[in-house]
Design a protein around this motif. Structure first.
Motif, PDB file in Angstrom:
ATOM      1  N   MET A 213       0.727  -0.850  -0.107  1.00  0.00           N
ATOM      2  CA  MET A 213       0.201  -0.443  -0.259  1.00  0.00           C
ATOM      3  C   MET A 213       0.839   1.092  -0.386  1.00  0.00           C
ATOM      4  N   ASP A 214       0.642   2.444  -0.222  1.00  0.00           N
ATOM      5  CA  ASP A 214       0.777   3.681  -0.224  1.00  0.00           C
ATOM      6  C   ASP A 214      -0.001   4.887   0.257  1.00  0.00           C
ATOM      7  N   ARG A 215      -0.091   6.101   0.086  1.00  0.00           N
ATOM      8  CA  ARG A 215      -1.074   7.145   0.351  1.00  0.00           C
ATOM      9  C   ARG A 215      -2.458   6.770  -0.513  1.00  0.00           C
ATOM     10  N   GLU A 216      -1.733   6.344  -1.669  1.00  0.00           N
ATOM     11  CA  GLU A 216      -3.029   6.589  -3.047  1.00  0.00           C
ATOM     12  C   GLU A 216      -3.349   5.424  -2.669  1.00  0.00           C
ATOM     13  N   ARG A 217      -3.034   4.162  -2.818  1.00  0.00           N
ATOM     14  CA  ARG A 217      -4.027   3.248  -2.856  1.00  0.00           C
ATOM     15  C   ARG A 217      -4.512   3.227  -1.797  1.00  0.00           C
ATOM     16  N   ALA A 218      -3.810   3.365  -0.693  1.00  0.00           N
ATOM     17  CA  ALA A 218      -4.608   3.291   1.047  1.00  0.00           C
ATOM     18  C   ALA A 218      -6.453   4.846   0.806  1.00  0.00           C
ATOM     19  N   THR A 219      -5.745   5.717  -0.271  1.00  0.00           N
ATOM     20  CA  THR A 219      -6.940   6.735   0.168  1.00  0.00           C
ATOM     21  C   THR A 219      -8.205   6.147  -0.458  1.00  0.00           C
ATOM     22  N   ARG A 220      -7.973   5.921  -2.225  1.00  0.00           N
ATOM     23  CA  ARG A 220      -8.739   5.649  -3.140  1.00  0.00           C
ATOM     24  C   ARG A 220      -9.417   4.040  -2.571  1.00  0.00           C
ATOM     25  N   LEU A 221      -8.428   3.373  -1.425  1.00  0.00           N
ATOM     26  CA  LEU A 221      -9.399   1.880  -1.162  1.00  0.00           C
ATOM     27  C   LEU A 221     -10.749   2.460   0.262  1.00  0.00           C
ATOM     28  N   LEU A 222      -9.685   3.488   1.389  1.00  0.00           N
ATOM     29  CA  LEU A 222     -10.682   3.445   1.871  1.00  0.00           C
ATOM     30  C   LEU A 222     -12.271   4.909   0.824  1.00  0.00           C
ATOM     31  N   ASN A 223     -12.081   5.361   0.118  1.00  0.00           N
ATOM     32  CA  ASN A 223     -12.301   6.138  -0.596  1.00  0.00           C
ATOM     33  C   ASN A 223     -14.081   4.731  -1.431  1.00  0.00           C
ATOM     34  N   ALA A 224     -13.610   4.098  -1.679  1.00  0.00           N
ATOM     35  CA  ALA A 224     -14.327   3.013  -2.252  1.00  0.00           C
ATOM     36  C   ALA A 224     -14.767   1.814  -1.604  1.00  0.00           C
ATOM     37  N   LEU A 225     -14.226   1.800  -0.338  1.00  0.00           N
ATOM     38  CA  LEU A 225     -14.975   1.304   0.800  1.00  0.00           C
ATOM     39  C   LEU A 225     -16.395   1.808   1.491  1.00  0.00           C
ATOM     40  N   TYR A 226     -15.764   3.117   1.256  1.00  0.00           N
ATOM     41  CA  TYR A 226     -17.372   3.962   2.052  1.00  0.00           C
ATOM     42  C   TYR A 226     -18.384   3.917   1.129  1.00  0.00           C
ATOM     43  N   LEU A 227     -18.433   4.041  -0.820  1.00  0.00           N
ATOM     44  CA  LEU A 227     -19.032   3.915  -1.361  1.00  0.00           C
ATOM     45  C   LEU A 227     -19.948   2.945  -1.982  1.00  0.00           C
ATOM     46  N   GLN A 228     -19.099   2.130  -1.418  1.00  0.00           N
ATOM     47  CA  GLN A 228     -19.841   0.458  -1.041  1.00  0.00           C
ATOM     48  C   GLN A 228     -20.285   0.487   0.436  1.00  0.00           C
ATOM     49  N   SER A 229     -20.582   1.159   1.028  1.00  0.00           N
ATOM     50  CA  SER A 229     -21.655   0.708   2.475  1.00  0.00           C
ATOM     51  C   SER A 229     -20.760   0.056   3.649  1.00  0.00           C
ATOM     52  N   GLY A 230     -19.103   0.120   3.253  1.00  0.00           N
ATOM     53  CA  GLY A 230     -18.870  -0.666   3.968  1.00  0.00           C
ATOM     54  C   GLY A 230     -18.011  -0.722   4.634  1.00  0.00           C
ATOM     55  N   LEU A 231     -17.515   0.534   5.410  1.00  0.00           N
ATOM     56  CA  LEU A 231     -16.730   1.255   6.465  1.00  0.00           C
ATOM     57  C   LEU A 231     -17.190   2.168   7.751  1.00  0.00           C
TER      58      LEU A 231
END
Length: 246
Positions: A213-231
Motif C-alpha cells: 500500500m501507499d497513501r494514494e492506494r490507501a485513500t482510494r480503498l477507503l473511498n471505495a469501501l465508503y461508497l460500498q457502505s462498507g466502512l
C-alpha cells in the motif's frame, strides 16, 4: 474522442447523444433565464442540493465520484449529465435500487473514458427504475447496470486521489461486518488490506504503510469501501484523536 469512435457504442434505434458544446450552450441559456436551471435543481432535496453546490455552480464538478457519493448518500434518483469527449452521457442513478441507467455500455464508459468524464449538470431523474408502475418511463433493460461496480471503479481508478470530504480528517477506519469482501473486485495487497481492516482499525497513515500500500492506494480503498457502505469511521478513537492533535 471523435464521433466516429463513439457512435458504434450507441445501440441501433437509440437517440444519438447530444454534443457537449450544444449542451453547454443550452445550460448557458438557462443560466441567463430567471428560473432556468436553478428551478430544476431546486426540486432536489435541500441537503442534496447543498452538497452539490459545494462542488460548483448548480452541481457542476470535475470529480464525478464526489457527485456520485452525494447522490448515493442522500438516496435520491438523479440524472448526472457527464461530458465524455465531445458527447454528453446522461447517467441516471437509482440509489435505493442500487442501479444506474446509461445509454453507453458500461465497459465502454469505465474501460475507455473513466478519466475523461466531467460533470456538466445534475437534475432529478425523469426515468423510473425497472418494475416501476409508470412503464413508459422505464429505460431499456440492457441499459441498466449494478451501481456498486461502477462506484468501485470510480473510486479505485478515477481522478480523485484524496479522501472524500465525508470521511476525511482525523479518524480511524474499519471494514463494516456487513460487507461481503468476497463480492469485491479486489485481490493482492488490496484484498489483504480489506481483510486486515475487518479485524482491526487503522488510520490513513497506518493503512498507507501496510505491505503493498501507499497513501494514494490507501485513500482510494477507503473511498471505495465508503461508497460500498462498507466502512466504519471513528473520530473518537484514541488513535484518531492523537492523529488530529499532531
Amino acid at each position: 474522442m471523435n464521433s466516429e469512435l463513439f457512435q458504434p457504442t450507441i445501440p441501433i434505434g437509440e437517440p444519438e447523444l447530444m454534443r457537449a458544446s450544444a449542451y453547454q450552450r443550452y445550460l448557458d441559456e438557462l443560466h441567463a433565464e430567471p428560473g432556468g436551471i436553478s428551478t430544476r435543481i431546486s426540486q432536489l432535496s435541500p441537503s442534496l442540493r447543498a452538497d452539490l453546490l459545494r462542488f460548483g455552480h448548480d452541481g457542476g464538478a470535475s470529480e464525478v465520484v464526489e457527485v456520485m457519493a452525494a447522490c448515493v448518500r442522500h438516496a435520491k434518483r438523479v440524472t448526472i449529465h457527464l461530458q465524455c469527449g465531445d458527447r454528453v452521457v446522461p447517467l441516471t442513478v437509482f440509489a435505493q435500487e442500487r442501479l444506474v441507467h446509461c445509454p453507453v455500455p458500461m465497459e465502454e464508459l469505465i474501460g475507455k473514458h473513466l478519466l475523461d468524464l466531467r460533470v456538466m449538470h445534475v437534475e432529478p431523474a425523469l426515468l423510473r427504475p425497472p418494475g416501476d408502475e409508470q412503464a413508459a418511463l422505464v429505460g431499456a433493460e440492457h441499459m441498466h447496470h449494478a451501481l456498486a461496480p461502477l462506484l468501485w471503479e470510480m473510486a479505485m481508478r478515477g481522478l480523485r486521489r484524496e479522501l472524500l470530504p465525508e470521511i476525511a480528517g482525523p479518524a480511524v477506519y474499519r471494514v463494516a461486518p456487513s460487507l461481503d469482501a468476497s463480492a469485491l473486485p479486489a485481490s493482492g495487497a488490496v484484498m489483504a488490506a480489506i481483510q486486515r481492516l475487518a479485524r482491526q482499525s487503522a488510520s490513513l497513515r497506518e493503512l498507507a504503510e501496510w505491505p503493498g500500500m501507499d497513501r494514494e492506494r490507501a485513500t482510494r480503498l477507503l473511498n471505495a469501501l465508503y461508497l460500498q457502505s462498507g466502512l466504519i469511521v471513528s473520530r473518537s478513537h484514541p488513535d484518531a484523536v492523537r492523529d488530529g492533535w499532531f
